[in-house]
Design an enzyme around this catalytic site. Structure first.
Site, PDB file in Angstrom:
ATOM      1  N   LEU A   1       0.790  -1.065  -0.025  1.00  0.00           N
ATOM      2  CA  LEU A   1       0.059   0.005  -0.132  1.00  0.00           C
ATOM      3  C   LEU A   1       0.965   1.083   0.121  1.00  0.00           C
ATOM      4  O   LEU A   1       1.815   1.311   0.597  1.00  0.00           O
ATOM      5  CB  LEU A   1      -0.727   0.046   1.299  1.00  0.00           C
ATOM      6  CG  LEU A   1      -2.224  -0.936   1.311  1.00  0.00           C
ATOM      7  CD1 LEU A   1      -2.849  -0.851   2.512  1.00  0.00           C
ATOM      8  CD2 LEU A   1      -3.077  -0.693   0.198  1.00  0.00           C
ATOM      9  N   ASP A   2       0.645   2.193  -1.001  1.00  0.00           N
ATOM     10  CA  ASP A   2       1.290   3.502  -0.906  1.00  0.00           C
ATOM     11  C   ASP A   2       1.351   4.149   0.424  1.00  0.00           C
ATOM     12  O   ASP A   2       0.562   3.784   1.317  1.00  0.00           O
ATOM     13  CB  ASP A   2       0.719   4.520  -1.688  1.00  0.00           C
ATOM     14  CG  ASP A   2       0.774   3.878  -3.404  1.00  0.00           C
ATOM     15  OD1 ASP A   2       1.629   3.090  -3.559  1.00  0.00           O
ATOM     16  OD2 ASP A   2      -0.219   4.565  -4.184  1.00  0.00           O
ATOM     17  N   TYR A   3       2.530   4.911   0.456  1.00  0.00           N
ATOM     18  CA  TYR A   3       2.819   5.679   1.718  1.00  0.00           C
ATOM     19  C   TYR A   3       1.517   6.428   2.248  1.00  0.00           C
ATOM     20  O   TYR A   3       1.296   6.413   3.354  1.00  0.00           O
ATOM     21  CB  TYR A   3       3.999   6.638   1.662  1.00  0.00           C
ATOM     22  CG  TYR A   3       4.391   7.613   2.791  1.00  0.00           C
ATOM     23  CD1 TYR A   3       5.231   6.836   3.731  1.00  0.00           C
ATOM     24  CD2 TYR A   3       4.023   8.818   2.983  1.00  0.00           C
ATOM     25  CE1 TYR A   3       5.562   7.600   4.909  1.00  0.00           C
ATOM     26  CE2 TYR A   3       4.318   9.562   3.759  1.00  0.00           C
ATOM     27  CZ  TYR A   3       5.254   9.130   4.957  1.00  0.00           C
ATOM     28  OH  TYR A   3       5.417   9.884   5.945  1.00  0.00           O
TER      29      TYR A   3
ATOM     30  N   THR B   1      -1.605   5.837   1.108  1.00  0.00           N
ATOM     31  CA  THR B   1      -2.743   5.050   1.364  1.00  0.00           C
ATOM     32  C   THR B   1      -2.960   4.183   2.561  1.00  0.00           C
ATOM     33  O   THR B   1      -1.992   3.730   3.249  1.00  0.00           O
ATOM     34  CB  THR B   1      -2.845   4.051   0.040  1.00  0.00           C
ATOM     35  OG1 THR B   1      -2.606   4.869  -1.127  1.00  0.00           O
ATOM     36  CG2 THR B   1      -3.977   3.009   0.123  1.00  0.00           C
TER      37      THR B   1
END
Length: 252
Positions: free
Chosen positions: A102-104, A106
């Protein structure tokens, strides 16, 4: 990614020197291929590693669902010293790894495990395990824009597979809207790039389901162990290549 002999030693196979001897003797396989080079690196979260034909298993298998906060790195380590997801795994003695990313910026549902075969099963592209997100985006995409997401949009790394999308909420002033989107791929920052492609950039992004596993009421920054039934359901879904709840899930 770590050196293979280190992974084997940490899994309790043998001492690191003995593990090097096993590699040189052709006793070690990574994803079905014999490895004999000591410099070989592998990812224990995603690679299937076997010694003399048997998967490594020095630890109890751990399967965790975690509600990742925004501003946390999806990694087992970070050279910049930023907060990482495993910082939240207090009480977990085994070394676990994230399944996918998961993105930073997100938040939401993230799975962690020390079962490389399980992780590989869930992340392999051919299995098409669905993942659902709630995306708060700028403006209100017209139905024709959402149709583009449903059909697939062209990104710099190619066309996306068709997605399932629906409106969830629209601000009275029309400046923001919340869209539920289910994708079956795992490209880098894919959901954000898909909405950028239709000129409605993402403001906030939260993953709320992985296969038929729902985030539900798990508090931000906390985790729990998956049940045997949940593990088996994910395993069978990945093997089947489809989601049995894909057309019936209403609480996303």
């Amino acid at each position: 990614m770590e050196r293979l002999q280190k992974i084997l030693a940490q899994a309790g196979v043998a001492s690191r020197r003995k593990c090097e001897e096993l590699i040189l003797a052709g006793k070690v396989e990574v994803n079905g291929e014999v490895v004999t080079a000591l410099g070989t690196k592998a990812d224990p979260a995603n690679d299937v590693i076997k010694v003399s034909g048997k998967p490594i298993s020095g630890e109890n298998k751990i399967y965790i669902i975690f509600n990742k906060p925004k501003g946390v790195i999806t990694s087992a380590s970070d050279p910049k010293g930023r907060k990482i997801v495993t910082d939240y795994m207090k009480g977990i003695k085994e070394r676990v790894y994230p399944i996918g990313r998961l993105d930073y910026d997100t938040e939401g549902l993230l799975l962690l495990t020390n079962d490389g075969e399980f992780a590989n099963l869930l992340t392999h592209p051919k299995h098409h395990v669905p993942k659902t997100y709630l995306a708060t985006v700028k403006g209100v995409p017209h139905g024709t824009s959402l149709d583009k997401l449903k059909e697939g949009v062209k990104l710099e790394d190619g066309m996306t597979a068709p997605a399932e999308v629906e409106y969830k909420d629209i601000n009275e002033d029309g400046k923001e809207s919340v869209i539920s989107i289910t994708i079956h791929e795992g490209r880098n920052r894919q959901v954000r790039r898909m909405f950028e492609a239709i000129s409605h950039p993402v403001i906030r992004l939260k993953r709320i389901s992985f296969g038929d596993l729902l985030l539900q009421n798990l508090k931000r920054g906390t985790y729990r162990h998956l049940t045997k039934e949940e593990i088996e359901s994910l395993r069978q879904m990945a093997k089947a290549g489809l989601s049995k709840g894909n057309n019936t899930r209403k609480d996303t």
